[in-house]
Design an enzyme around this catalytic site. Structure first.
Site, mmCIF file in Angstrom:
data_model
loop_
_atom_site.group_PDB
_atom_site.id
_atom_site.type_symbol
_atom_site.label_atom_id
_atom_site.label_comp_id
_atom_site.label_asym_id
_atom_site.label_seq_id
_atom_site.Cartn_x
_atom_site.Cartn_y
_atom_site.Cartn_z
ATOM 1 N N HIS A 9 0.827 -1.200 0.000
ATOM 2 C CA HIS A 9 0.000 0.000 0.000
ATOM 3 C C HIS A 9 0.867 1.258 0.000
ATOM 4 O O HIS A 9 2.045 1.209 0.348
ATOM 5 C CB HIS A 9 -0.882 0.053 1.257
ATOM 6 C CG HIS A 9 -1.902 -1.029 1.363
ATOM 7 N ND1 HIS A 9 -2.027 -1.801 2.499
ATOM 8 C CD2 HIS A 9 -2.848 -1.461 0.502
ATOM 9 C CE1 HIS A 9 -3.013 -2.672 2.325
ATOM 10 N NE2 HIS A 9 -3.530 -2.485 1.120
ATOM 11 N N CYS A 65 -1.941 -0.432 10.085
ATOM 12 C CA CYS A 65 -2.995 -1.367 9.647
ATOM 13 C C CYS A 65 -3.958 -1.714 10.767
ATOM 14 O O CYS A 65 -5.121 -2.046 10.513
ATOM 15 C CB CYS A 65 -2.371 -2.670 9.134
ATOM 16 S SG CYS A 65 -1.422 -2.516 7.629
#
Length: 279
Positions: A175, A271
């Protein structure tokens, strides 16, 4: 200089016992130690709580090994909860429980769900804020341009800037926020590899904000959690040189966390924590 508190609330989700089966690009890694993962997550939760944040935790669901990564299925801003359609099909069922929890715990929020052909992982959203009111959004394996368009539509008062990230064959990570993350006002932590240099050039060319960069030796260590002036960063055991860089740069505002187990399944620190301001 005093720091204005941006956040007062955090949502986390407990790790599933099945997290050993989480998605990963790190083939050949040792399996996740579930007890260790639970301990790491508990320490993260208590650290966030110690900073004066109201912490809420969604129960785990063993049907979804990656459900602990709460950053992906929801993004909060301006009284809204934006819920993407996750990039990997096996994770899309996570959204139901997250939505039910948010509706119950935060009834004032307006919930917006991504629809149609758009898909996105919240790990591609890098909030900058600042005078330009900017949100950087990675275009990656897990986020497409339609997903970015729907994010912009959900937050019309903000500037959403698409940032293509290097492909895995070019050294790119999962990401945008895996490769760079906010560690201060208009300040981003970033690694030193060739892929990170490419990303930095892209950010310098495309972002409307005047960004500064803090460079760390390890790409995976460029992910950190910025909470009201504090920087929660990688542990000494996992990335000793990057740990040292954070400690030297941020001093008393640097707080080390451990992410050894979640690192095995592509999990970064951000996360597992989704921050916002709830009034």
């Amino acid at each position: 200089m005093s720091v204005v508190a941006e956040y007062n609330t955090a949502v986390l989700r407990a790790p599933a016992r099945t997290c050993v089966d989480g998605l990963t690009t790190k083939e050949g890694n040792p399996k996740v130690d579930v007890s260790g993962a639970i301990a790491e997550h508990a320490f993260t939760m208590e650290t966030v709580r110690s900073l004066g944040i109201n912490v809420h935790c969604i129960p785990a669901d063993d049907a979804y090994p990656d459900c602990v990564f709460i950053e992906d299925p929801v993004f909060f801003l301006d009284g809204k909860a934006f819920m993407p359609q996750l990039g990997h099909p096996t994770r899309r069922g996570e959204r139901k429980a997250v939505r039910e929890f948010v509706e119950k715990q935060f009834p004032k929020l307006n919930i917006i769900e991504m629809t149609g052909e758009g898909f996105m992982d919240g790990g591609d959203i890098c909030f900058i804020g600042g005078p330009k009111k900017e949100i950087l959004c990675g275009v990656s394996r897990r986020t497409n341009e339609e997903g970015v368009r729907q994010l912009q539509a959900a937050f019309p008062d903000w500037t959403v800037t698409p940032i293509p990230i290097p492909k895995p064959t070019e050294g790119g990570l999962l990401h945008l926020i895996t490769m760079t993350s906010r560690c201060g006002n208009n300040l981003l932590a970033i690694g030193q590899s060739e892929a990170e240099k490419v990303l930095r050039k892209t950010l310098e060319d495309k972002a409307v904000s005047d960004l500064d960069f803090f460079t760390v030796p390890d790409d995976w260590a460029s992910n950190c959690i910025y909470i009201n002036g504090k920087v929660l960063h990688c542990g000494k055991e996992e990335y000793p040189e990057s740990y040292k860089a954070y400690q030297e740069r941020f001093g008393d505002n640097a707080i080390a966390l451990t992410n050894k187990e979640f690192d095995k399944i592509d999990g970064s620190l951000t996360c597992r924590v989704r921050l916002f301001n709830y009034q």
